[in-house]
Design an enzyme around this catalytic site. Structure first.
Site, PDB file in Angstrom:
ATOM      1  N   LYS A  11       6.063   0.837 -45.764  1.00  0.00           N
ATOM      2  CA  LYS A  11       4.698   0.380 -45.447  1.00  0.00           C
ATOM      3  C   LYS A  11       3.675   1.293 -46.121  1.00  0.00           C
ATOM      4  O   LYS A  11       2.732   0.829 -46.762  1.00  0.00           O
ATOM      5  CB  LYS A  11       4.473   0.400 -43.928  1.00  0.00           C
ATOM      6  CG  LYS A  11       3.009   0.338 -43.516  1.00  0.00           C
ATOM      7  CD  LYS A  11       2.816   0.356 -42.016  1.00  0.00           C
ATOM      8  CE  LYS A  11       2.809   1.728 -41.380  1.00  0.00           C
ATOM      9  NZ  LYS A  11       1.525   2.452 -41.414  1.00  0.00           N
ATOM     10  N   ASN A  12       3.873   2.598 -45.970  1.00  0.00           N
ATOM     11  CA  ASN A  12       2.848   3.531 -46.440  1.00  0.00           C
ATOM     12  C   ASN A  12       2.861   3.723 -47.952  1.00  0.00           C
ATOM     13  O   ASN A  12       1.970   4.366 -48.508  1.00  0.00           O
ATOM     14  CB  ASN A  12       2.972   4.871 -45.698  1.00  0.00           C
ATOM     15  CG  ASN A  12       2.552   4.724 -44.241  1.00  0.00           C
ATOM     16  OD1 ASN A  12       1.968   3.707 -43.867  1.00  0.00           O
ATOM     17  ND2 ASN A  12       2.865   5.722 -43.427  1.00  0.00           N
ATOM     18  N   CYS A 106      -9.450   7.010 -33.881  1.00  0.00           N
ATOM     19  CA  CYS A 106      -8.087   6.482 -33.932  1.00  0.00           C
ATOM     20  C   CYS A 106      -7.338   6.976 -32.700  1.00  0.00           C
ATOM     21  O   CYS A 106      -7.669   8.026 -32.153  1.00  0.00           O
ATOM     22  CB  CYS A 106      -7.429   6.987 -35.210  1.00  0.00           C
ATOM     23  SG  CYS A 106      -5.724   6.486 -35.389  1.00  0.00           S
ATOM     24  N   ARG A 111      -9.104  11.809 -37.313  1.00  0.00           N
ATOM     25  CA  ARG A 111      -8.850  11.248 -38.641  1.00  0.00           C
ATOM     26  C   ARG A 111     -10.129  10.983 -39.454  1.00  0.00           C
ATOM     27  O   ARG A 111     -10.436   9.845 -39.800  1.00  0.00           O
ATOM     28  CB  ARG A 111      -8.005   9.970 -38.543  1.00  0.00           C
ATOM     29  CG  ARG A 111      -6.694  10.220 -37.837  1.00  0.00           C
ATOM     30  CD  ARG A 111      -5.819   9.008 -37.802  1.00  0.00           C
ATOM     31  NE  ARG A 111      -5.126   8.759 -39.051  1.00  0.00           N
ATOM     32  CZ  ARG A 111      -4.306   7.724 -39.244  1.00  0.00           C
ATOM     33  NH1 ARG A 111      -4.108   6.851 -38.291  1.00  0.00           N
ATOM     34  NH2 ARG A 111      -3.690   7.580 -40.392  1.00  0.00           N
ATOM     35  N   ASP A 300       5.204  11.236 -38.415  1.00  0.00           N
ATOM     36  CA  ASP A 300       5.548   9.850 -38.082  1.00  0.00           C
ATOM     37  C   ASP A 300       6.937   9.723 -37.455  1.00  0.00           C
ATOM     38  O   ASP A 300       7.348   8.617 -37.087  1.00  0.00           O
ATOM     39  CB  ASP A 300       5.457   8.964 -39.331  1.00  0.00           C
ATOM     40  CG  ASP A 300       4.022   8.743 -39.780  1.00  0.00           C
ATOM     41  OD1 ASP A 300       3.115   9.032 -38.990  1.00  0.00           O
ATOM     42  OD2 ASP A 300       3.834   8.282 -40.922  1.00  0.00           O
ATOM     43  N   ARG A 392       2.908  -3.845 -36.640  1.00  0.00           N
ATOM     44  CA  ARG A 392       2.118  -3.301 -37.752  1.00  0.00           C
ATOM     45  C   ARG A 392       3.015  -2.573 -38.744  1.00  0.00           C
ATOM     46  O   ARG A 392       2.679  -2.486 -39.920  1.00  0.00           O
ATOM     47  CB  ARG A 392       1.069  -2.326 -37.216  1.00  0.00           C
ATOM     48  CG  ARG A 392       0.063  -2.995 -36.314  1.00  0.00           C
ATOM     49  CD  ARG A 392      -1.053  -2.057 -35.998  1.00  0.00           C
ATOM     50  NE  ARG A 392      -1.579  -1.479 -37.249  1.00  0.00           N
ATOM     51  CZ  ARG A 392      -2.526  -0.578 -37.308  1.00  0.00           C
ATOM     52  NH1 ARG A 392      -3.080  -0.135 -36.208  1.00  0.00           N
ATOM     53  NH2 ARG A 392      -2.946  -0.108 -38.463  1.00  0.00           N
TER      54      ARG A 392
HETATM   55  N1  EPU Z   1      -7.886  14.726 -42.684  1.00  0.00           N
HETATM   56  C1  EPU Z   1      -9.139  15.278 -42.721  1.00  0.00           C
HETATM   57  N2  EPU Z   1     -10.057  14.761 -43.590  1.00  0.00           N
HETATM   58  C2  EPU Z   1      -9.759  13.723 -44.419  1.00  0.00           C
HETATM   59  C3  EPU Z   1      -8.470  13.175 -44.401  1.00  0.00           C
HETATM   60  C4  EPU Z   1      -7.541  13.691 -43.506  1.00  0.00           C
HETATM   61  O1  EPU Z   1      -9.446  16.212 -41.977  1.00  0.00           O
HETATM   62  O2  EPU Z   1     -10.629  13.311 -45.184  1.00  0.00           O
HETATM   63  C5  EPU Z   1      -6.893  15.257 -41.740  1.00  0.00           C
HETATM   64  C6  EPU Z   1      -6.490  14.208 -40.699  1.00  0.00           C
HETATM   65  O3  EPU Z   1      -7.394  14.136 -39.632  1.00  0.00           O
HETATM   66  C7  EPU Z   1      -5.136  14.695 -40.291  1.00  0.00           C
HETATM   67  C8  EPU Z   1      -4.571  15.305 -41.585  1.00  0.00           C
HETATM   68  O4  EPU Z   1      -5.699  15.519 -42.426  1.00  0.00           O
HETATM   69  O5  EPU Z   1      -5.261  15.693 -39.323  1.00  0.00           O
HETATM   70  C9  EPU Z   1      -3.570  14.458 -42.322  1.00  0.00           C
HETATM   71  O6  EPU Z   1      -4.068  13.150 -42.498  1.00  0.00           O
HETATM   72  P1  EPU Z   1      -3.718  12.267 -43.769  1.00  0.00           P
HETATM   73  O7  EPU Z   1      -4.976  11.966 -44.497  1.00  0.00           O
HETATM   74  O8  EPU Z   1      -2.602  12.915 -44.513  1.00  0.00           O
HETATM   75  O9  EPU Z   1      -3.203  10.938 -43.099  1.00  0.00           O
HETATM   76  P2  EPU Z   1      -3.491   9.453 -43.569  1.00  0.00           P
HETATM   77  O10 EPU Z   1      -3.482   9.352 -45.037  1.00  0.00           O
HETATM   78  O11 EPU Z   1      -4.663   8.929 -42.827  1.00  0.00           O
HETATM   79  C10 EPU Z   1      -0.978   8.778 -43.705  1.00  0.00           C
HETATM   80  C11 EPU Z   1      -0.099   7.724 -43.090  1.00  0.00           C
HETATM   81  C12 EPU Z   1       0.099   8.027 -41.622  1.00  0.00           C
HETATM   82  C13 EPU Z   1       0.739   9.405 -41.492  1.00  0.00           C
HETATM   83  C14 EPU Z   1      -0.131  10.455 -42.200  1.00  0.00           C
HETATM   84  C15 EPU Z   1       0.491  11.835 -42.218  1.00  0.00           C
HETATM   85  C16 EPU Z   1      -0.615   5.776 -44.429  1.00  0.00           C
HETATM   86  C17 EPU Z   1      -1.213   4.422 -44.524  1.00  0.00           C
HETATM   87  N3  EPU Z   1      -0.729   6.422 -43.267  1.00  0.00           N
HETATM   88  O12 EPU Z   1      -2.206   8.710 -43.002  1.00  0.00           O
HETATM   89  O13 EPU Z   1       0.986   7.037 -41.121  1.00  0.00           O
HETATM   90  O14 EPU Z   1       0.892   9.752 -40.157  1.00  0.00           O
HETATM   91  O15 EPU Z   1      -0.349  10.050 -43.571  1.00  0.00           O
HETATM   92  O16 EPU Z   1       1.721  11.816 -42.837  1.00  0.00           O
HETATM   93  O17 EPU Z   1      -0.012   6.259 -45.378  1.00  0.00           O
HETATM   94  C18 EPU Z   1       1.974   5.642 -39.523  1.00  0.00           C
HETATM   95  O18 EPU Z   1       2.563   5.057 -40.455  1.00  0.00           O
HETATM   96  O19 EPU Z   1       2.277   5.470 -38.308  1.00  0.00           O
HETATM   97  C19 EPU Z   1       0.899   6.575 -39.834  1.00  0.00           C
HETATM   98  C20 EPU Z   1      -0.010   6.965 -38.953  1.00  0.00           C
END
Ligand code: EPU
Length: 416
Positions: A11-12, A106, A111, A300, A392
């Site tokens: 998915k991701n 969220c 996030r 995850d 999802r």
């Molecule tokens: N963060 C910030 N600022 C930003 C972006 C992120 O502070 O601008 C922080 C977040 O709040 C968090 C950390 O950085 O504490 C990591 O977040 P990240 O951006 O890596 O997560 P994401 O890209 O929003 C993806 C996956 C998530 C998974 C996370 C961590 C997708 C679509 N989603 O989210 O997947 O948990 O990486 O590996 O790729 C799931 O599939 O259930 C899911 C939540």
């Protein structure tokens, strides 16, 4: 649980790949795309933007963004699925402007998207937040509105920010360097597909990614990698039921830290040419787990591991370092008889001999699946509410688990 299960496409990985189709007017074909609610949301957004989307046989999607009719990702779709925010980088880079709703809060943590926005600003974008939307414009250059390459350093290795910025950089003028980039396999998958589209990317999968912008990108035919989180989830299903399951298509290299912990817990693992064989012990041992960015233990898979630890021998400490509110499943597991105490970002799980079925409530995708796993190990039946969360991110989950011997019934039809 016994038998073999085919692991679906990630998915991701699939989500950013679908948004990458915005970067070219040529046809993009993605194979092994899982059939999930989140994928349907992404496709709806792309269609709204004027992308022509067709289904290929099986799990294929074909996209042609040759005549975009809009540059806006509405709140309705971004709040339904945060990954819709990944349309920002590609739209801004290709169209020179974008209007994308901010995602808001969220269930698992704040996030924020500051790292995405800071990076784009460093690439010359003018950004404003108006009425809950990021309104972005690339600077005017000799060859139209274009972002310019920049040196970016992420405060934390965000997966989404790395993806958004990497996609934005492919069509920027000059070289972009992303330091402290996320190293998840999904980043590499995206970079591989972008590379086939003609992007010049080095270092994906390491902490420094270098992208040299090109004038335009071409179409691509790309197969999405297997979903490591789905594979990990099925591994726990086998482990928690003293089962013996083969996870076809699962790649051990994408699950290293997790598999090491499973082995430490007494689970027998064999890497086979077609996937991974998982055999559960009589009773697992407690292990300490701390989530971390890849190659660390994936956040995850934290909820699933907590379900396993709830019936393990001894006490386990599980520390969540990525999201500040990702223990919602703990209290539901307690309803099933687990002994879990939360102290800040630590959960102390004292293993009990048996769980007992009860009605519980799902709060997010991985939390819901941890309840399914616990339900598999519990006496009597467990009834889980709000299972739309599951749809999802898990393709035909009850069918797949039933194929391995589980007895699961969906009381109501899934949401379209
Ligand atoms: N963060 C910030 N600022 C930003 C972006 C992120 O502070 O601008 C922080 C977040 O709040 C968090 C950390 O950085 O504490 C990591 O977040 P990240 O951006 O890596 O997560 P994401 O890209 O929003 C993806 C996956 C998530 C998974 C996370 C961590 C997708 C679509 N989603 O989210 O997947 O948990 O990486 O590996 O790729 C799931 O599939 O259930 C899911 C939540």
């Amino acid at each position: 649980m016994r038998g073999e299960v085919a692991i679906s496409g990630s998915k991701n990985s699939a989500l950013p790949l679908l948004f990458a189709s915005l970067l070219t007017g040529e046809r993009c074909r993605f194979r092994n795309v899982p059939e999930l609610a989140d994928i349907r949301t992404a496709i709806r957004l792309l269609q709204d933007l004027g992308v022509k989307v067709g289904a290929l046989d099986g799990h294929g999607v074909e996209l042609v963004a040759d005549a975009l009719t809009g540059h806006e990702a509405p709140y309705e779709l971004v709040k339904t699925m945060r990954a819709s925010f990944l349309s920002l980088g590609p739209l801004l880079s290709r169209e020179g402007r974008a209007r994308v709703s901010t995602p808001g809060g969220c269930a698992i943590g704040a996030r924020p998207v500051n790292l995405h926005l800071n990076g784009l600003e460093k690439m010359g974008a003018k950004l404003e937040i108006v009425h809950g939307y990021v309104e972005a414009e690339a600077p005017a250059r000799r060859n139209g509105r274009r972002l310019r390459g920049a040196r970016l350093a992420l405060d934390t290795p965000s997966v989404g920010a790395t993806e958004n910025l990497m996609m934005a950089a492919t069509l920027a003028d000059g070289v972009t360097e992303i330091e402290n980039a996320a190293r998840e396999p999904e980043i590499e998958d995206l970079a591989n597909a972008l590379g086939k589209m003609g992007a010049r990317i080095e270092g994906a999968g390491t902490s420094v990614i270098r992208v040299e912008g090109v004038e335009e990108l071409r179409g691509v035919d790309h197969e999405v990698i297997a979903d490591r989180i789905e594979a990990g989830t099925f591994a726990v299903a086998a482990a928690i039921t003293r089962g013996d399951c083969r996870l076809r298509g699962a790649r051990a290299a994408h699950l290293d830290a997790f598999l090491l912990k499973l082995e430490e817990a007494g689970v027998q693992l064999d890497a086979e040419p077609a996937g991974i064989r998982v055999r559960g012990p009589e009773r697992p041992r407690s292990v300490t787990v701390k989530t971390a960015p890849f190659p660390g233990f994936a956040t995850d898979l934290q909820a699933q591991m907590m379900a396993l630890m709830s019936i393990a021998e001894g006490s386990a400490v599980i520390t969540e370092t990525i999201f500040e509110n990702r223990f919602m499943h703990a209290l539901e597991l307690v309803r099933l008889g687990a002994d879990i105490a939360i102290e800040g970002n630590n959960a102390v799980v004292r293993g009990v001999e048996r769980l007992s079925g009860a009605p519980v409530m799902a709060t997010d995708l991985r939390a819901s699946v941890s309840l399914v796993l616990a339900g598999l190990a519990a006496d009597n039946s467990t009834e889980i509410g709000r299972v739309y969360h599951l749809d999802r991110g898990y393709e035909r989950i009850e069918e797949k688990l039933c194929g391995l011997g589980a007895d699961i019934r969906r009381a109501r039809a899934p949401r379209a």
